[in-house]
Scaffold this active site. Sequence first.
Site, PDB file in Angstrom:
ATOM      1  N   ASP A  13      -3.443   4.374  -2.214  1.00 61.91           N
ATOM      2  CA  ASP A  13      -4.609   4.651  -1.384  1.00 61.91           C
ATOM      3  C   ASP A  13      -5.132   6.071  -1.578  1.00 61.91           C
ATOM      4  O   ASP A  13      -4.363   7.033  -1.576  1.00 61.91           O
ATOM      5  CB  ASP A  13      -4.231   4.438   0.083  1.00 61.91           C
ATOM      6  CG  ASP A  13      -5.385   4.656   1.043  1.00 61.91           C
ATOM      7  OD1 ASP A  13      -6.292   3.811   1.075  1.00 61.91           O
ATOM      8  OD2 ASP A  13      -5.377   5.682   1.759  1.00 61.91           O
ATOM      9  N   GLU A  21      -6.722   3.358  -5.816  1.00 62.46           N
ATOM     10  CA  GLU A  21      -8.046   3.581  -5.260  1.00 62.46           C
ATOM     11  C   GLU A  21      -8.389   5.031  -5.594  1.00 62.46           C
ATOM     12  O   GLU A  21      -7.772   5.945  -5.055  1.00 62.46           O
ATOM     13  CB  GLU A  21      -8.044   3.366  -3.753  1.00 62.46           C
ATOM     14  CG  GLU A  21      -9.414   3.593  -3.116  1.00 62.46           C
ATOM     15  CD  GLU A  21      -9.344   3.646  -1.598  1.00 62.46           C
ATOM     16  OE1 GLU A  21     -10.268   3.115  -0.960  1.00 62.46           O
ATOM     17  OE2 GLU A  21      -8.397   4.232  -1.056  1.00 62.46           O
ATOM     18  N   ASP A  69       0.836  -1.188   0.000  1.00 58.76           N
ATOM     19  CA  ASP A  69       0.000   0.000   0.000  1.00 58.76           C
ATOM     20  C   ASP A  69       0.875   1.243   0.000  1.00 58.76           C
ATOM     21  O   ASP A  69       1.888   1.301   0.711  1.00 58.76           O
ATOM     22  CB  ASP A  69      -0.908   0.020   1.229  1.00 58.76           C
ATOM     23  CG  ASP A  69      -2.320  -0.433   0.921  1.00 58.76           C
ATOM     24  OD1 ASP A  69      -3.148   0.426   0.607  1.00 58.76           O
ATOM     25  OD2 ASP A  69      -2.566  -1.651   0.971  1.00 58.76           O
ATOM     26  N   HIS A 115     -10.332  -5.404   1.917  1.00 63.99           N
ATOM     27  CA  HIS A 115     -10.351  -5.095   3.347  1.00 63.99           C
ATOM     28  C   HIS A 115     -11.368  -4.021   3.712  1.00 63.99           C
ATOM     29  O   HIS A 115     -11.648  -3.812   4.894  1.00 63.99           O
ATOM     30  CB  HIS A 115      -8.956  -4.632   3.782  1.00 63.99           C
ATOM     31  CG  HIS A 115      -8.543  -3.348   3.141  1.00 63.99           C
ATOM     32  ND1 HIS A 115      -8.252  -3.255   1.790  1.00 63.99           N
ATOM     33  CD2 HIS A 115      -8.398  -2.101   3.648  1.00 63.99           C
ATOM     34  CE1 HIS A 115      -7.941  -2.008   1.507  1.00 63.99           C
ATOM     35  NE2 HIS A 115      -8.021  -1.284   2.598  1.00 63.99           N
ATOM     36  N   ASP A 116     -11.914  -3.321   2.712  1.00 65.99           N
ATOM     37  CA  ASP A 116     -12.906  -2.273   2.965  1.00 65.99           C
ATOM     38  C   ASP A 116     -14.327  -2.700   2.609  1.00 65.99           C
ATOM     39  O   ASP A 116     -15.259  -1.902   2.712  1.00 65.99           O
ATOM     40  CB  ASP A 116     -12.570  -1.012   2.152  1.00 65.99           C
ATOM     41  CG  ASP A 116     -11.457  -0.192   2.785  1.00 65.99           C
ATOM     42  OD1 ASP A 116     -11.283  -0.284   4.006  1.00 65.99           O
ATOM     43  OD2 ASP A 116     -10.761   0.534   2.047  1.00 65.99           O
TER      44      ASP A 116
END
Length: 569
Positions: free
Chosen positions: A215, A265, A113, A338-339
């Site tokens: 991110d 993202e 990330d 994970h979200d």
Amino acid sequence: MVQLSERMNEESATIKNRQWWKEAVVYQIYPKSFYDSNGDGIGDLKGVIQKLDYLKELGIDVIWLSPVYQSPMDDNGYDISDYQAIAEEFGSMEDMDLLIHEAKKRNIKIIMDLVVNHTSDEHEWFIESKSDVNHPKRDWYIWRNGRKDEAPPNNWKSIFGGSCWEYDEQTGQYYLHAFSKKQPDLNWENPDLRNAVYKMVRWWLDKGISGFRVDAITFIKKRQDFADSHDGMNVIETNQQGIHEFLSELRKEAFTSHDILTVAEAPGVSYKELPIYAGEDGHFSMLFEFDHVDLDVGKEGKWYEPYNWNLLDFKKAISDSQTFYNNTGWGALYLENHDQPRSLNKFIKPEDIGPIPAKMLATVYFFLKGTPFIYQGQEIGMTNVQYPSIEHYNDLASIDQYYSALKEGFSKEEALAAIWRRSRDNSRTPMQWNHSEYAGFSQGTPWLEINSNYSFINVENALKDHNSLFYFYKKLISLRKSSPYSDVIAFGKYEDMFKDSLQIMVYTRELNDKKIAVIANFDNKELTLNLDFNIKNVILSNYDYLELHLNQIKLRPYESIVCEVDLSF
């Protein structure tokens, strides 16, 4: 043999830019919940190393490792206090080096990330920035005076609720935070800050990782007038004019030094802008899109006001994206991360959840154009968890949504039901390795409670059953990577069919003289499907036997079939 070789060369010549990541499969690891090697209840890097052979058996090519950087863990590691250090709970930099080395021995690459919209308020940069209004790093973050009535500089709201401005008594100014108040936003307008970020990125690439999941990148450019928002939501507006200059520079100064995968993202990006973000010469290799996974989220992102969606909405989201990628760019294919809650709970009726529907969902997304991402536990059919009260939850967003629902008049039961449905903790429960205490995840009490269904949904059971979801994913990976259909799966043109059906999803992929069709029944009822093509060969099915004729299929509940289309008719 010469003719076959010449033909294969001709087919390869029609495929542009055959980058390695276009034919790869990525597995996302949320380290805190993957495997605990030392019994402290928290997954760690040594735990990942110990499970590399499991991932090699599955057949994946890349691990996306969620944040393991040094962090006070206000937002589970997305609040970074040192980009070039490993959080003690995950291990050490030596462990990270060993993971990269051991993964490489198994032909597995690592991506990490990259969180550069904000840092932790405990990062050295921010500590220096807040120490004095005249400090050289003051402008590395976004500081503003309050209004005359001592109110924040504007009405913008944080993603996690409340004002996105936090007052600092020491210097008498407010700093901006799009997320938690412990996650101050970096000021990308400052060239010294940008150069420090690029230097850090190159350091990690030189260490041997193969790219980044980037991110919240569309947050980095802010409106420079800092005027009040009048859209009723008052959230920070993403993807602002001028962001492309920053992203072009990021790619040039940091990414192009190595042959890497970058997946962003990027909320707020429209289909019109996709070529700039993820085209053949875009800022990133690919983007994560949200339209197909956030269908059930209510207006203003309220989980407790869910939107009633149907299969037409899902198919349109997929088709809009895939049709675009027919012409340019590349997709990031996923159902979970994970979200997100677990896909079985999102797309399948509760009473129908099981291996057959799970295989159908896997089929539907694995044959689209793009790079497939598998989230840990997805390959064994892990599901959402239902903790008895909000006190059992760890996720900041879940807790905020729960109390926001109560403020708006929802009962505790209604608020908790919304959390059961959408909580990010659904995907963060520890990986279920076997039926022993704590699901074989740890010898100590896990940081987050295990899902109670671990006794029958676990890796040990999956590996024993050669008809399991795990082995089905293994077949999907093999078909994408090393089969006569690999090129058409990876690079073929997408076309959807039966667009108006509320029960079935059908699409085709075509390249040169090969065409395949993917057929999926999203209903728990049987139906007969008349096709406008003949089936030449069945490639894959989630049932043991098939009921089909040349151009007619009797689909059983949640049945999926992948077949080669006969082009001679």
